[in-house]
Write an enzyme that holds these catalytic residues in place. Structure first.
Site, PDB file in Angstrom:
ATOM      1  N   LYS A  57       0.947  -1.228   0.245  1.00  0.00           N
ATOM      2  CA  LYS A  57       0.017   0.064   0.654  1.00  0.00           C
ATOM      3  C   LYS A  57       0.488   1.485   0.221  1.00  0.00           C
ATOM      4  CE  LYS A  57      -3.862   1.892   2.606  1.00  0.00           C
ATOM      5  NZ  LYS A  57      -4.851   1.850   3.871  1.00  0.00           N
ATOM      6  N   SER A  89     -10.015   1.638   2.903  1.00  0.00           N
ATOM      7  CA  SER A  89      -8.905   2.271   1.895  1.00  0.00           C
ATOM      8  C   SER A  89      -7.484   1.227   1.357  1.00  0.00           C
ATOM      9  CB  SER A  89      -8.334   3.747   2.784  1.00  0.00           C
ATOM     10  OG  SER A  89      -7.285   3.248   3.625  1.00  0.00           O
ATOM     11  N   SER A 140     -10.044  -0.623   6.822  1.00  0.00           N
ATOM     12  CA  SER A 140      -9.619  -0.913   5.521  1.00  0.00           C
ATOM     13  C   SER A 140      -8.421  -1.773   5.044  1.00  0.00           C
ATOM     14  CB  SER A 140      -8.004   0.542   5.749  1.00  0.00           C
ATOM     15  OG  SER A 140      -8.605   1.666   5.172  1.00  0.00           O
TER      16      SER A 140
HETATM   17  N1  GLN Z   1     -13.185   4.451   6.458  1.00  0.00           N
HETATM   18  C1  GLN Z   1     -12.723   4.625   7.366  1.00  0.00           C
HETATM   19  C2  GLN Z   1     -12.013   5.460   7.580  1.00  0.00           C
HETATM   20  O1  GLN Z   1     -12.560   6.348   6.323  1.00  0.00           O
HETATM   21  C3  GLN Z   1     -11.178   3.612   7.999  1.00  0.00           C
HETATM   22  C4  GLN Z   1     -10.218   3.729   6.988  1.00  0.00           C
HETATM   23  C5  GLN Z   1      -8.766   3.192   7.416  1.00  0.00           C
HETATM   24  O2  GLN Z   1      -9.069   1.979   8.071  1.00  0.00           O
HETATM   25  N2  GLN Z   1      -7.697   3.480   7.000  1.00  0.00           N
HETATM   26  O3  GLN Z   1     -11.546   6.324   8.105  1.00  0.00           O
END
Ligand code: GLN
Length: 484
Positions: free
Chosen positions: A84, A159, A183
Site C-alpha cells: 500500500k 482505503s 481499511s
Molecule cells: N473508512 C475508514 C475511514 O475513512 C477507515 C479507514 C482506514 O481504516 N484507514 O476513516
C-alpha cells in the site's frame, strides 16, 4: 494446511523456488503480463498500482533466484507482493494517494516492507488507496479510483483497495495494507480475499505514514487464510523503532491451520446482526457458524452493548489525530510545494491545493474537536466512550468466549460514484471500527456471494490471540471448500 483446490498457496510457490522448480523471475514476469492485461498500472484500466519500476523489481527477483541456488532464500522466496502506498519504500515513491506527496521518495524503508524483502518476497509495486487512507472505496485517491476486479463498475473498498484488488486479480499472493477503521477487512470482503488486522502493537508501524496513530495498524491480505497468516508471521514482532510495538513472542500462526476447534467458544454478538441486516449476509454468517460448529466449536449469543457508539466515537478520534499528524505536510519537508505570499501563503497554497476534499474535511473536523472549549465535549468524551467499547470486548472474552463472528460489511461492493454522501460512507464502517478502537485482532474471510459479489465474515479475538482467530479463519475457509 488449507486449499488443496484452487491456486497453490504462497508457501507452495516458495517451496518450488527453493527446490529449483520455479523462479522468482518467472513468477514476476507472469505478474507483469497479467498487469498489462488488466490495466493494473493504467488509470483507464483497473488502476491498482501507483509507483512501480519493473527493472528494479526484476533485479530483486534475480537476487532471490541467485540466493535460492546456494542458500535458504527465506519463507517468502520468490512470492510476488504489493505494498500500500502509505508504507514507505526506499526506491519507489510514496504518495499516500495525495498530490501533496507527489515525487516524494523516502530515505528509509518501513519495517514491514523490509521484513517481507528479507524473507525473499519480490515487490510488484505500490498500491492505490484513498488519500492518506481516509475512505472506504479508493475513490478518494488523487490518482483516480481502483476498480474491483470482480466487477470493474464497482469499488474494491478502501482505503487499501489497491492491495485487495492486487490479490484478487492475481497480481500477487500477499499484499500489505493499513487499517485505522477497517481499511484491510472491508476491501478484503469486497474483493473476495482474506484480510487481517493484527493486535495493536503486533506489527511495527515504523514507516507507515500516520493517519490516527492510536488506531493505525499495518495489516495483510492473502489469497487464502494461509497466505495471509504467512505474511503476518513474517512482518510481526517487536521493533525498537516503534515505541508502541509490543514485546511479545510471535507464535507460529500457520500452525493454527491444524488446530482443533474442540473447546473453542465462538460468540455471535447480537448488535452486529440488526433487524435491517441483509438476510443473505446474515445467512452467510450462519453458514460460517455452522461450519465452525461442525468442526467442534461451541457457539454462544453475546452482547457488546456500546457498539452503536463506535461510529461517532471513531469519527471524532480519527480526524482529531489526523489533524495533528497531517500538520507536517506544509510544503517544507515533504513532496510538493506551491509558492504563495510569504511563508504563510506557501503553507496555505500547498495545503489547500495539495489535499483533496475528504482529507480537508477530516483536518477541519479534527481541528475543531481539539480546539479550546470543545476538547472536553468531543475528544475527551470520545476517549471515554472508546474505553466502554473496549470493555465490552474485555467482558465477553473474560466470560470464556474466544472468538467473535460477525459480518465484515453491511453490503457487498457498491457502484463507483454511488456513495456520494460522506456520512453514508462513514456508516458503512459500522462493523469494523470497533476492533481498531479496542486494538483487538480481527480478520475477514470470504463467505460467499450476494448478487454475484463477494462478501466476508469477520472474526475477532482477544489481544494477541491471533492463533485462535486464525484457527477459526482456517475452519471457515475449510467449511466453504467442503460445501463447494
Ligand atoms: N473508512 C475508514 C475511514 O475513512 C477507515 C479507514 C482506514 O481504516 N484507514 O476513516
Amino acid at each position: 494446511m488449507s486449499a488443496d483446490k484452487g491456486p497453490p498457496n504462497a508457501s507452495a510457490l516458495r517451496d518450488r523456488v527453493a527446490a529449483g522448480e520455479a523462479t522468482a523471475s518467472g513468477f514476476l514476469n507472469e505478474a507483469f503480463a497479467l498487469a498489462d492485461m488488466i490495466g493494473a498500472n493504467d488509470a483507464d484500466g483497473l488502476n491498482i498500482l501507483l509507483g512501480h519500476d519493473r527493472a528494479w523489481s526484476r533485479a530483486q527477483a534475480e537476487a532471490v533466484d541467485a540466493k535460492a541456488r546456494v542458500d535458504d532464500a527465506g519463507p517468502l522466496a520468490g512470492v510476488p507482493v504489493a505494498i500500500k502506498d502509505n508504507l514507505v519504500t526506499e526506491h519507489l515513491p510514496t504518495t499516500c494517494g495525495s498530490r501533496i506527496l507527489e515525487g516524494y521518495i523516502s530515505p528509509f524503508e518501513a519495517t514491514a516492507v523490509r521484513k517481507l524483502r528479507e524473507a525473499g518476497a519480490v515487490i510488484v509495486g505500490k498500491t492505490n488507496l484513498d488519500e492518506f487512507a481516509m475512505g472506504s472505496s479508493t475513490e478518494h485517491s488523487a490518482f483516480g479510483p481502483t476498480k474491483n476486479p470482480v466487477d470493474p463498475t464497482r469499488v474494491p473498498g478502501g482505503s487499501s483497495g489497491g492491495s485487495a484488488a492486487a490479490v484478487a486479480a492475481g497480481l500477487c499472493r500477499i499484499a500489505l495494507g493499513s487499517e485505522t477503521g477497517g481499511s484491510v477487512r472491508q476491501p478484503a470482503a469486497f474483493c473476495g480475499v482474506v484480510g487481517i488486522k493484527p493486535t495493536y502493537g503486533r506489527v511495527s508501524r515504523y514507516g507507515l505514514v500516520a493517519f490516527a496513530s492510536s488506531l493505525d495498524h499495518v495489516g495483510v491480505f492473502g489469497a487464502t487464510v494461509d497466505d495471509a497468516a504467512l505474511g503476518l508471521e513474517v512482518i510481526a514482532g517487536h521493533d525498537p523503532r516503534d515505541a508502541t510495538s509490543a514485546v511479545q513472542p510471535v507464535p507460529s500462526l500457520r500452525a493454527a491451520g491444524d488446530a482443533p476447534l474442540f473447546g473453542v467458544v465462538i460468540g455471535r454478538p447480537r448488535e452486529y446482526f440488526p433487524p435491517n441486516l441483509d438476510p443473505r449476509i446474515a445467512a452467510a454468517c450462519d453458514d460460517a457458524l455452522e461450519a465452525l460448529r461442525s468442526q467442534g466449536a461451541q457457539v454462544r449469543d453475546v452482547s457488546l452493548p456500546h457498539t452503536d457508539l463506535a461510529i461517532p466515537t471513531y469519527y471524532v478520534l480519527a480526524p482529531a489525530e489526523a489533524s495533528s499528524n497531517l500538520s507536517r505536510f506544509d510544503g517544507v519537508r515533504y513532496g510538493a510545494r506551491i509558492e504563495g505570499d510569504g511563508l504563510r501563503g506557501m503553507y496555505e497554497a500547498t495545503r489547500s491545493k495539495g489535499f483533496g476534499e475528504e482529507v480537508t474535511r477530516r483536518i477541519l473536523l479534527g481541528t475543531y474537536a481539539l480546539s479550546a472549549g470543545y476538547y472536553d465535549a468531543y475528544y475527551r468524551k470520545a476517549m471515554q466512550v472508546r474505553r466502554l467499547i473496549a470493555e465490552d470486548f474485555d467482558r465477553v472474552f473474560a466470560s470464556g468466549v474466544h472468538v467473535l463472528l460477525t459480518p465484515t460489511t453491511p453490503s457487498p461492493a457498491f457502484k463507483i460514484g454511488a456513495m456520494s454522501d460522506p456520512y453514508e460512507m462513514y456508516l458503512s464502517d459500522i462493523f469494523t471500527v470497533t476492533a481498531n478502537l479496542a486494538g483487538i485482532p480481527a480478520m475477514s474471510v470470504p463467505a460467499g456471494h450476494v448478487d454475484g459479489l463477494p462478501i466476508g465474515v469477520q472474526l475477532l479475538a482477544a489481544p494477541f490471540d491471533e492463533v485462535r482467530m486464525l484457527a477459526a479463519g482456517y475452519a471457515v475457509e475449510r467449511g466453504r471448500e467442503e460445501r463447494a
